[in-house]
Design an enzyme around this catalytic site. Sequence first.
Site, PDB file in Angstrom:
ATOM      1  N   LYS A  60       0.704  -1.273   0.173  1.00 54.78           N
ATOM      2  CA  LYS A  60       0.142   0.009  -0.034  1.00 54.78           C
ATOM      3  C   LYS A  60       0.816   1.302   0.091  1.00 54.78           C
ATOM      4  CE  LYS A  60      -4.027   0.025   2.122  1.00 54.78           C
ATOM      5  NZ  LYS A  60      -4.914  -0.306   3.202  1.00 54.78           N
ATOM      6  N   MET A  88      -5.741  -7.068   8.773  1.00 50.12           N
ATOM      7  CA  MET A  88      -5.060  -6.321   9.774  1.00 50.12           C
ATOM      8  C   MET A  88      -6.213  -4.878  10.117  1.00 50.12           C
ATOM      9  SD  MET A  88      -1.132  -6.862   9.148  1.00 50.12           S
ATOM     10  CE  MET A  88      -1.395  -6.443   7.223  1.00 50.12           C
ATOM     11  N   ARG A 111      -3.683  -1.875  -6.146  1.00 47.55           N
ATOM     12  CA  ARG A 111      -2.704  -2.986  -5.623  1.00 47.55           C
ATOM     13  C   ARG A 111      -3.045  -4.157  -6.890  1.00 47.55           C
ATOM     14  NH1 ARG A 111      -5.804  -4.560   0.003  1.00 47.55           N
ATOM     15  NH2 ARG A 111      -7.731  -4.989  -1.106  1.00 47.55           N
ATOM     16  N   HIS A 138      -2.461 -41.836   3.189  1.00 48.33           N
ATOM     17  CA  HIS A 138      -2.787 -42.820   2.135  1.00 48.33           C
ATOM     18  C   HIS A 138      -4.035 -42.171   1.432  1.00 48.33           C
ATOM     19  CE1 HIS A 138      -5.254 -46.042   0.480  1.00 48.33           C
ATOM     20  NE2 HIS A 138      -3.867 -46.782  -0.055  1.00 48.33           N
ATOM     21  N   ARG A 142       2.697 -47.650  -9.113  1.00 49.34           N
ATOM     22  CA  ARG A 142       2.831 -48.445  -8.069  1.00 49.34           C
ATOM     23  C   ARG A 142       2.131 -49.848  -8.400  1.00 49.34           C
ATOM     24  NH1 ARG A 142       0.879 -43.565  -6.777  1.00 49.34           N
ATOM     25  NH2 ARG A 142       2.219 -42.020  -5.233  1.00 49.34           N
ATOM     26  N   ARG A 146       7.562 -49.465 -10.329  1.00 51.25           N
ATOM     27  CA  ARG A 146       7.942 -49.800  -8.890  1.00 51.25           C
ATOM     28  C   ARG A 146       7.656 -51.258  -8.605  1.00 51.25           C
ATOM     29  NH1 ARG A 146       6.547 -46.365  -3.855  1.00 51.25           N
ATOM     30  NH2 ARG A 146       4.557 -47.780  -3.590  1.00 51.25           N
ATOM     31  N   THR A 174      10.042 -38.881  -2.335  1.00 56.29           N
ATOM     32  CA  THR A 174      10.069 -37.637  -1.393  1.00 56.29           C
ATOM     33  C   THR A 174       9.224 -38.072  -0.124  1.00 56.29           C
ATOM     34  OG1 THR A 174       9.034 -36.232  -2.516  1.00 56.29           O
ATOM     35  CG2 THR A 174      11.301 -36.101  -2.574  1.00 56.29           C
ATOM     36  N   ASN A 175       8.288 -38.705  -0.387  1.00 60.67           N
ATOM     37  CA  ASN A 175       7.330 -39.267   0.835  1.00 60.67           C
ATOM     38  C   ASN A 175       8.208 -39.884   1.832  1.00 60.67           C
ATOM     39  OD1 ASN A 175       5.233 -38.068  -0.829  1.00 60.67           O
ATOM     40  ND2 ASN A 175       4.418 -39.815  -1.288  1.00 60.67           N
ATOM     41  N   CYS A 201       9.323 -38.446  -7.653  1.00 56.76           N
ATOM     42  CA  CYS A 201       7.982 -38.982  -7.650  1.00 56.76           C
ATOM     43  C   CYS A 201       7.189 -39.067  -6.531  1.00 56.76           C
ATOM     44  CB  CYS A 201       8.110 -40.380  -8.176  1.00 56.76           C
ATOM     45  SG  CYS A 201       9.063 -41.554  -7.123  1.00 56.76           S
TER      46      CYS A 201
END
Length: 887
Positions: A26, A107, A352, A468, A574, A630, A780-781, A844
């Site tokens: 702003k 705010m 904005r 899951h 999978r 996999r 990465t899980n 993956c």
Amino acid sequence: MTQSVYRFGGGVSDGGRGDRELLGGKGANLAEMASIGLPVPPGFTITTAMCLRYYDEGRQFPPALRDEVAAGVAHIEAATGKAFGDSANPLLVSVRSGARVSMPGMMDTVLNLGLNDETVAGLAASSGDPRFAWDSYRRFIQMYADVVLGLDHGAFEEALEIAKEDKGIVLDTEMTADDWQALVAEYKRIAAEELEQPFPQDPWDQLWGAIGAVFGSWHAERARTYRRINAIPHDWGTAVNVQAMVFGNMGESSATGVAFTRDPATGERAHYGEWLINAQGEDVVAGIRTPQYLARAARERAGAAPLSMEEAMPETFAELARVFDLLEAHYRDVQDIEFTVERGTLWMLQTRSGKRTAKAALKIAVDMAEEGLISEDEAVLRVDAQALDQLLHPTLDPAASREVIARGLPASPGAASGAVVFDAETAEHRAAIGEDVILVRVETSPEDIHGMHAAQGILTARGGLTSHAAVVARGMGRPCVSGAGHVAIDAKNRVFRVSGREIAEGEVITIDGASGEVMLGAIPLVQPALSGDFGRLMEWADRSRRLGVRANAETPADCRVARDFGAEGVGLCRTEHMFFEAGRIAAVRQMIFAVSEHGRRAALDKLLPEQRDDFRQIFEIMAGLPVTIRLLDPPLHEFLPHSESEFADIAAKAGVGVDALKRRVTELHEFNPMLGHRGCRLGISYPEIYEVQARAIFEAACGVAAASGDAPLPEVMIPLVATRRELELMKAVVDEAAAAVFAEQGRSIDYLVGTMIELPRAALRAGDIAGAAEFFSFGTNDLTQTTLGVSRDDAGHFLGLYVDKGIYARDPFVSLDIEGVGELIEIAVERGRAARPGLKLGICGEHGGDPASIAFCERVGLDYVSASPYRVPIARLAAAQAALRRG
């Protein structure tokens, strides 16, 4: 001395739009508008850095700031010819927040500051309008009491309603000067009673109170929640903007309004907004009065009677329309504008970049590129990749009423209504007769896969955003709300209880996977419609991106959706999900209960044709594209029977006793199965399992190549590898199966064997493992679970608190933990490619569809990301944005 106050207006602009981090959005834009000659009331901005210092110093203002603020007030006085606190010609100011990104309504704001029992008389005299002066004073008392003093807003509203009832009037505009003066006395009495002291009369005390309140609102609960939802850091702070008041409540020639330069809902290039005659801005945004349409066309479409601004104030509207065009051309983006008309004079209070729906963002970006206002690359960067979810799934009709009975985590986007069911079999049965159902479970398991597929949506009481239920639902494109902890499920009596209600099986509920809300009854839905703009933007994105984008898919339906959305192959198939179908689970259990290799092979021989057909269908759909498969990963306990009837059925087919089967179940029991006998450990113990799976892959691939002439590229992935020797043993099994099939078929095809990097040791030993691997895919899980020592299915109870306290910037199962897990990936990339140049690298896990994680993948040089099918467009756009931002 560091400057903490920046002036704007009155021929001065100490800052500009490039100072967003320091002055907030702003403040930066007010200075910018003033610098290009637009009519902006003069004022000054206290920096975000001062906000942080204010908190660091125990919510105290340093003495130097008081001097700078006094100079800022003097600047406003000089520009307006008014004096702060002067009883004859008083200067009134607004005090507003302004973070570097828009946080609408989160705010605090105070208007009409500087009024007291003396200055109100001066305002009445200088304006010639006592009604306006007393109206402004009552507004100030009510707002200041709420925002700064923390008094109950409702008490003042109630006093206003009683005053109107006593006069027999309905609208605020019918109140006279005497009425407002009487109400001011009542407001002061209420405040004094609550405070046990008079309402503040000193304008300087009022100003410092308001500045402190705005700084304080940065850490208000609603603001912290908004930042958490929108991934805005808590350590940015807010600026404070102090600005001369201009008044839209000075009679019929005055007005206030909010406008967008284009329609923020549809993206249409048309003036869009609302306004009110004889009002202040709070009346529009707070809904105190029903606003009127800005443009004549919008009023006529709505069939509304009150005149639009275009009709009621044509000259001022024309001036405003010119400002619209100037601001959009200057900022090269849609602008959200606040304005006031004081006795016929237009003033700009804010501009904005306008918030917009995903549909509007898409249209606006493409239109502006085609208009030549922005480039095609800029258009790609303008659309929030995550927001594409809104375009790909049904959403709730925003006009529909709803009764929210519970809230959980927004685990998979989209909305769905259906009858409550409590198990997968009932879901499948009722769906088969044409009924829409919502599967409600404490948590789901792989055995529920058929019910999840049959259901319109999934609701679970436990689990996080990568549980899951969440992972599978996203892959299927099903809405899912997970971790609804207040939902108590009584599966035995077929009911769930929440908030004092009891919802029985068969009753209809609606879930919103984008907000995490659960609602009673069926709520109307809006179906997605992809426009030509979508295809155009994706074409521009694909031209810019380096990363490949694949899909996590294991069914023909998933693969078709993925290809339709532009997937360049399958990054994770999978195979375990294929085993849970009713016709196959018996053979899987027979294999598990077998006590010899001969018995296991007999069961696997039954599964071979089924697996081969699964892979054939996937290869046909993904013809010519890589498919990463996999091999069996989960622990065997997930396939085991639970009920007595299931034990009896298996015993009869296997010719063994029920007690013997139960002893075998006891033998297979593990205390921590996710770190137990699973992944390649199963393959090493029972190599015939991986041998048969590999045979099914290569027989299917050869068959498709023979039939179509377009050979698929299988990439066989060995899961949960921690050492090179594990991979070498399993690669030998795969290579032997391939050689045997190629000899039988009289043809060979290209294939790769690699591994999923999902253990810290594998990442650290990547250089060694790369000697046997032709590709790495980062799972990465599990890599996040094993690195952080946190179960993704149980973390929902505390991860929100961790994010709120700044321990993690975001849920690490949703957006990659760059500092920890990310460093392991970087190590693996560096060491793997040092050992094997050209090593193919992908990701993956669920992070493959998260824009922030995709940006990391671009930076470290991965070759592709793989996401659930409905997130493929998100990944394509995010990959393009990551490449463009890297330059």
